[in-house]
Structures are given as structure tokens and as C-alpha cells.
Scaffold this active site. Structure first.
Site, mmCIF file in Angstrom:
data_model
loop_
_atom_site.group_PDB
_atom_site.id
_atom_site.type_symbol
_atom_site.label_atom_id
_atom_site.label_comp_id
_atom_site.label_asym_id
_atom_site.label_seq_id
_atom_site.Cartn_x
_atom_site.Cartn_y
_atom_site.Cartn_z
ATOM 1 N N SER A 63 0.906 -1.187 -0.060
ATOM 2 C CA SER A 63 0.020 -0.146 0.003
ATOM 3 C C SER A 63 1.053 1.445 -0.164
ATOM 4 O O SER A 63 1.812 1.405 -1.026
ATOM 5 C CB SER A 63 -1.015 0.083 1.285
ATOM 6 O OG SER A 63 -1.931 1.052 0.976
ATOM 7 N N ASP B 40 -6.256 1.925 -3.058
ATOM 8 C CA ASP B 40 -7.317 1.677 -2.061
ATOM 9 C C ASP B 40 -7.707 2.915 -0.913
ATOM 10 O O ASP B 40 -8.743 2.741 -0.337
ATOM 11 C CB ASP B 40 -7.005 0.469 -1.248
ATOM 12 C CG ASP B 40 -6.058 0.436 -0.204
ATOM 13 O OD1 ASP B 40 -5.032 1.554 -0.221
ATOM 14 O OD2 ASP B 40 -5.812 -0.304 0.287
ATOM 15 N N ASP C 167 -3.423 6.422 -3.058
ATOM 16 C CA ASP C 167 -1.977 5.854 -2.669
ATOM 17 C C ASP C 167 -1.679 4.917 -3.629
ATOM 18 O O ASP C 167 -2.498 4.732 -4.665
ATOM 19 C CB ASP C 167 -2.298 5.285 -1.079
ATOM 20 C CG ASP C 167 -3.037 4.118 -1.244
ATOM 21 O OD1 ASP C 167 -4.077 3.910 -2.089
ATOM 22 O OD2 ASP C 167 -2.892 3.501 -0.179
ATOM 23 N N ASP D 165 -1.436 1.598 -4.344
ATOM 24 C CA ASP D 165 -2.343 0.717 -4.764
ATOM 25 C C ASP D 165 -3.743 1.053 -4.863
ATOM 26 O O ASP D 165 -4.391 0.329 -5.226
ATOM 27 C CB ASP D 165 -2.096 -0.779 -3.815
ATOM 28 C CG ASP D 165 -2.614 -0.368 -2.457
ATOM 29 O OD1 ASP D 165 -2.898 0.599 -1.875
ATOM 30 O OD2 ASP D 165 -3.382 -1.383 -1.801
#
Length: 635
Positions: A229, A386, A382, A384
Site C-alpha cells: 500500500s 485503495d 495512494d 495501490d
């Protein structure tokens, strides 16, 4: 050599013998040579790498890349994949694999008499018996959405590999743009297939929400997303979802402990090179991505007021741009002004110290682009994708732009969701949910519209499981706006929902700042803040938590503490958690907990005032008191 040094060296040598990665083998050889020659720093480094293992928990695995059991690498990921495979087989009622990794009851792959899913017209099912492709909608089957393994790949299978039967559980694997994400995903696919599971690898690097969508879309028994992440560049991780009764959510207890036990058993066996691997995994087609794009564009088709909207977008060197740009086009919004240096995936994250929109400086390039373009709005994902960050013009802010807090965004999107449910007459059984460290303002929204409200432990593994959920959020920039398709936070669908709110407001000559004031007028003025301390030694966090439990604070600043809830003891039917919640005499709230993903202790502050200025003053006083409290207790 210090006591214990010999066993550390032995562990390192055993690891080296099974490591398939040339880079980490070289790294480990150099450390071993230095330690064997008496270099204390090398031995200390090996001790850090091999004295413990990265713990597998409800967040899966996450840590720094490198050789060793306390790092993310191909050995550790191989063990994790094999352990998860054993868990999925167990839950599906399949026989356990023997010590050599084979199932004595299965026919060998490659046998002319073996019936695999590639030789039958039946649709493969999940471990729970759900037909693949049935996630509550009439969609295409898994067979129509994957590219099967090649004839050469199937022919290469040896007799030691279990056959993949037509009813084998499905496991879907996704990966982002971080270093080694693709390698870890490919290793996992080969090991899942080698364990007789139907492994489906996503077609390319994609956002985490697309993988979460795919788990439900395929009716999979499990899903894995290789990502860390918004962690620092040298980190990576391994995030696990479950299908069936878990409905595509992240794992919770006791599944985490059961999977961890299987992983440990693999590690104890000692050599991942003996694990059966197979090239009989499949690759999902672009139709799966297209289905996600269609579903997400439907979250908020562009209203008339969106015409002429000038907005800036940054992917923070992650994987969000390609997917988001297609959704924006399908939904009918104007294309954004891209932050070009941060648009394409780059696992080194060269323009930011930390690839997290919450970190100071991370959105500076986006703000510069917004000033140059005279933009109305900044949206950031961000790496990734999510999480979602939003910023608005503000003459009082440094540089003329202010990033909204996660609570501000979360309350606005919660208001949007409640309005829609009420307009549809569907309030019965519907609920809003947020983590217990998020703003209590969401409860006020739920009560206003006659919806149920749930406060959960932190993390979407809990939020997504709230009964009747139509919307959920956590203050750390995570939002779930479309639980009917994705059971995890989704920064892309949240961005579309936010664009819809902004477009509707523009249609009546209002701005996002105006919406914030309208929220206050309707529900009251809520203010939030966070005080956190990053530590080099994570044991410091445990010491502070223990000190707070041993001696409860009598006050925070000038406000007396009326009650302390220790969630380790169980509170409000919540599962036990390492969380302390302090209720203050002036109605404010302070929550203390360790971060689940970073070496941080976090203090969450919430206050309610008679006006926005009054709430801001109350939260500023509470923040000063919280910092003093942290210093008093060892922070």
C-alpha cells in the site's frame, strides 16, 4: 562469537540453501561472510533478520524486502502461499498434501486419463460450492474470463504435481507496481496450482480494489494481493481475502491463526524447493477489469454540474491512473490535469519521502499543478489505489490549498450514501459503519436518516462485515462506497463518488467547501485530529500502552477523564483489541492504539463544538493535552 550467534548463522545458511532469488542470495552470502569474520554489525543484522519471523495476521504479511525470516522475500512468500493453499484445501474438504507436497488420492497432472478443469465444460466452483463468476449477479463464468494454461505448460507437469480437478477451489492473485510484487504473485500462482488449486493470476499490475472485486466476481475461495500500500519503498506485503461466507472480505480471527499455523508447518519442513509448483495456473482476461470499470463508473455517473470541472489527479507513483482514467471517461467526467511525474507506476517513489497522501510534502506536486491550472479540486490515490485524498482551495492554508482530513471526506461520503438510501426508501436494515477511531459524526448522520450505525475495530476487515452496510469509512483515508461489488476500501470508487458530489454541488453554484459548512449546519460541528509518534524500537509502543493501563490518566489537558474503556477486556461486543478509549468530561474522546501497519503509536482525538471555530478550538486544546500525556507516559 556472542551467545546465540551460532544458531543465527545456522538459520541463515539453511535459508540460503533454499532461496531461489539471486539478489537475496548474494545479499545473504555477504552478510554471512562478514559475520563469520567477526564483524559485529553483520551478526547484529543477521540476528534482526533471523531471530523472529514476520508475523502473519489479519493484515497478512508486511515488511521490508530482504533475505531472512523477518523480511519479505521469495522464501517467505513461498511458505505463505503453501500455507494458504493448505488452509484452502482443508476448508474445501480436500485431503492434506503429504510431506512431499502430493495428494496420494489425486490422479497426477499430465496423465492422459486425468480430468482437469481444462477438459470439462463444467464451471469450477469455490471451496464453499459457489459457482465461479457468481458474486450475487448474473455474470460470465470464470472460464469466460481467463486464459487457460498453454498445452506446453500442461505437458511439462510431472507426476509429483496434484491434478487440478474440475471442482477445485479458486484462488485469485493480484499485484501492484512495487519491487518484486510481480515475482511474488507468480510464485504464489505456481504454488497454488501445484497444490491442486485453480490459480488465476490477474493480467497485469492493478489496484488492490480490482483484486478485491475479482475475488467476488470469480466466486473464489481466496484472493491474494501483493502490495504494501503506502508503506516506504523498500517494503512489500501479502494481503489475503476469503470468499464464501466471508464474501470477499479480508481475513479475521480465527482464520489468521489457522493460516499462520499452516505457514509455520511449511516453514518447519525446511525447504521450499520441495514444494510442488505448476505452470497450470490461468491468467484473467481484461474482461474482469472491464467489469470493475463498468460497476465503478455506475457509482456516480457525471451530473450536468460536472461540465467544466477542473481537477488535478495524482497516482502517487502507483497503479491507479490507468483504471481511474478509464472509469472517469465512462462515467462522463472531464479528464483531470495529471501530475505527470507521479502518474506511472514506480516502486522507488522518487518524488516523495513516503508514498502516503497523509504524509507532509506528499501532495506538494499536486498542489503546484492545481495552483498553475486554477483547479477546483485535487484528488489523490495512494500507490495501490485503495485510499483517497482530496484537497480544496483555501486562502488561509499555506500555499492556498488544504487537504481534507479522512474524517471530513468520510462524513461527506456518508451523508451522500444516507441521502440516497433514504431517497430510495431503503432505510430498513441499512447501516453506516466506521472504525471506532473515526469521527462520531457518522453516527449523527445515521440517526438523522433513521439508519443503523456500527462502530467497529479498525480495518476494513471489520467495517466490511457490519450488518446491512451501505457505506463505511475509516479516518485513514479509506472508504467503502459500493459494498455490493467490493468488500474493502476502494479509493477509486470513492473518487468517483466524490466527483459526483462536487458535480452536483456545482450544479447549484456550490463548492466542496460549501458542502462542509452545510454538513455542520445539518449535523453539528465535529473536529478531529491525530497525534502519533514513530519509533525505531516497537517495544516502546508496548511499554507506553502498558503504562497507560497500569495508571489511567486523570485528565487530558484541562479536561477530566470520566471513563476509560480497555478493549482488551471486551467492550460493546467488540472483539478484543489493543485499544484504550478515554471519555472526557467536556464530551471529547481520545483513543490510543498501535498502528497495524507501521511502527507508530497513534492517538485519535475527537470533539464537537457549537460552531466550526469552536470545534477547532476544542480539538487544538485536546491535541496539546494529548502531546503532554504522551510525553508523561514515555512517548
Amino acid at each position: 562469537m556472542p551467545a546465540g550467534g551460532g544458531s543465527i548463522l545456522e538459520s541463515a545458511r539453511a535459508w540460503l540453501a533454499q532461496d531461489p532469488d539471486g539478489e537475496t542470495r548474494t545479499e545473504l552470502r555477504e552478510l554471512l561472510a562478514a559475520a563469520e569474520s567477526g564483524e559485529a554489525s553483520a551478526l547484529a543484522e543477521l540476528t534482526d533478520r533471523f531471530s523472529t519471523r514476520l508475523a502473519f495476521g489479519t493484515a497478512g504479511l508486511r515488511g521490508a524486502l530482504g533475505a531472512g525470516s523477518n523480511r519479505m522475500n521469495r522464501v517467505l512468500v513461498g511458505q505463505a502461499a503453501a500455507g494458504l493453499a493448505a488452509y484452502v484445501r482443508e476448508k474445501a474438504g480436500m485431503p492434506a498434501l503429504d510431506a512431499g507436497g502430493t495428494d496420494a488420492t489425486a490422479q497426477p497432472a499430465g496423465d492422459a486419463e486425468t480430468e482437469t478443469e481444462h477438459e470439462t465444460e463444467e464451471t469450477p466452483g469455490s471451496a464453499q460450492g459457489e459457482p465461479a463468476g457468481d458474486a450475487g449477479t448474473d455474470g460470465p463464468t470464470a472460464d469466460a474470463l481467463v486464459q487457460p494454461p498453454t498445452v506446453d505448460a500442461l505437458a511439462a507437469e510431472g507426476p509429483e504435481t496434484p491434478g487440478i480437478l474440475d471442482d477445485a477451489p479458486v484462488v485469485v492473485i493480484g499485484f501492484d507496481g512495487r519491487r518484486n510484487s510481480d515475482v511474488f504473485a507468480r510464485d504464489s500462482a505456481e504454488i497454488f496450482a501445484g497444490a491442486g488449486l485453480r490459480a488465476i493470476l490477474m493480467p497485469r499490475l492493478l489496484p488492490t480494489p480490482v483484486l478485491a472485486f475479482a475475488v467476488r466476481h470469480f466466486g473464489a475461495a481466496a484472493g491474494v494481493m501483493v502490495t504494501a500500500s503506502h508503506n516506504p519503498p523498500d517494503d512489500n506485503g501479502y494481503k489475503v481475502y476469503l470468499g464464501g461466507d466471508d464474501d470477499g472480505s479480508q481475513i479475521v480471527s480465527p482464520a489468521d491463526a489457522e493460516i499462520a499455523a499452516h505457514i509455520q508447518a511449511v516453514a518447519d519442513a525446511g525447504d521450499i524447493s520441495t514444494l510442488p509448483r505448476s505452470l497450470a495456473f490461468e491468467v484473467a482476461t481484461e474482461e474482469v477489469v472491464d467489469a470493475y470499470i463498468t460497476a465503478t463508473a455506475a457509482v456516480a455517473p457525471a451530473p450536468a454540474g460536472a461540465h467544466g470541472l477542473r481537477w488535478v489527479y495524482t497516482a502517487m507513483h502507483g497503479v491507479g491512473w490507468e483504471t481511474l482514467s478509464r472509469i472517469v471517461e465512462v462515467a462522463g467526467y472531464p479528464s483531470p490535469i495529471p501530475v505527470t511525474p507521479q502518474l506511472e507506476p514506480d516502486g522507488t517513489f522518487p518524488t516523495v519521502a513516503f508514498p502516503n497522501p497523509e504524509e507532509p510534502g506528499a501532495m506538494d506536486l499536486a498542489f503546484a499543478a492545481a495552483r498553475e491550472a486554477g483547479a477546483d479540486l485535487v484528488i489523490a490515490n495512494d500507490p495501490d489505489a485503495d485510499r483517497l485524498a482530496v484537497a480544496i482551495p483555501d486562502d488561509t492554508a499555506d500555499g492556498g490549498w488544504r487537504r481534507l482530513s479522512g474524517n471530513e471526506i468520510g462524513l461527506l461520503l456518508g451523508w451522500r450514501a444516507a441521502q440516497r438510501v433514504a431517497a430510495e426508501g431503503a432505510t430498513e436494515g441499512a447501516s453506516l459503519a466506521c472504525s471506532l477511531v473515526s469521527s462520531p459524526g457518522l453516527q449523527a448522520v445515521a440517526e438523522h436518516y433513521g439508519l443503523a450505525f456500527h462502530a467497529t475495530l479498525t480495518g476494513f476487515k471489520w467495517i466490511s462485515r457490519a450488518p446491512g452496510i451501505v457505506y463505511g469509512f475509516e479516518e485513514a483515508l479509506g472508504y467503502l462506497v459500493n459494498p455490493e461489488t467490493v468488500r474493502d476500501k476502494d479509493g477509486i470508487s470513492a473518487a468517483v463518488a466524490m466527483l459526483g458530489m462536487v458535480g452536483e454541488a456545482r450544479g447549484r453554484d456550490a463548492s466542496l467547501a460549501d458542502l462542509l459548512h452545510e454538513f455542520d449546519d445539518t449535523f453539528g460541528s465535529f473536529a478531529s485530529d491525530q497525534v502519533s509518534v514513530r519509533v525505531d524500537d516497537v517495544s516502546q509502543i508496548a511499554r507506553i500502552m502498558q503504562a497507560l493501563r497500569s495508571r489511567h490518566p486523570e485528565s487530558v489537558g484541562d479536561a477530566a477523564v470520566e471513563r476509560v474503556d480497555d478493549l482488551l477486556e471486551g467492550v460493546d461486543d467488540l472483539p478484543p483489541g489493543d485499544v484504550l478509549r478515554l471519555w472526557l468530561a467536556d464530551g471529547a474522546r481520545l483513543i490510543v492504539r498501535p498502528s497495524g501497519t507501521e511502527p507508530k503509536l497513534k492517538l485519535y482525538l475527537d470533539a464537537r463544538g457549537d460552531s466550526r471555530d469552536d470545534a477547532a478550538a476544542r480539538i487544538a486544546a485536546l491535541a496539546a493535552g494529548a502531546r503532554a500525556l504522551l510525553a508523561e507516559y514515555g512517548g
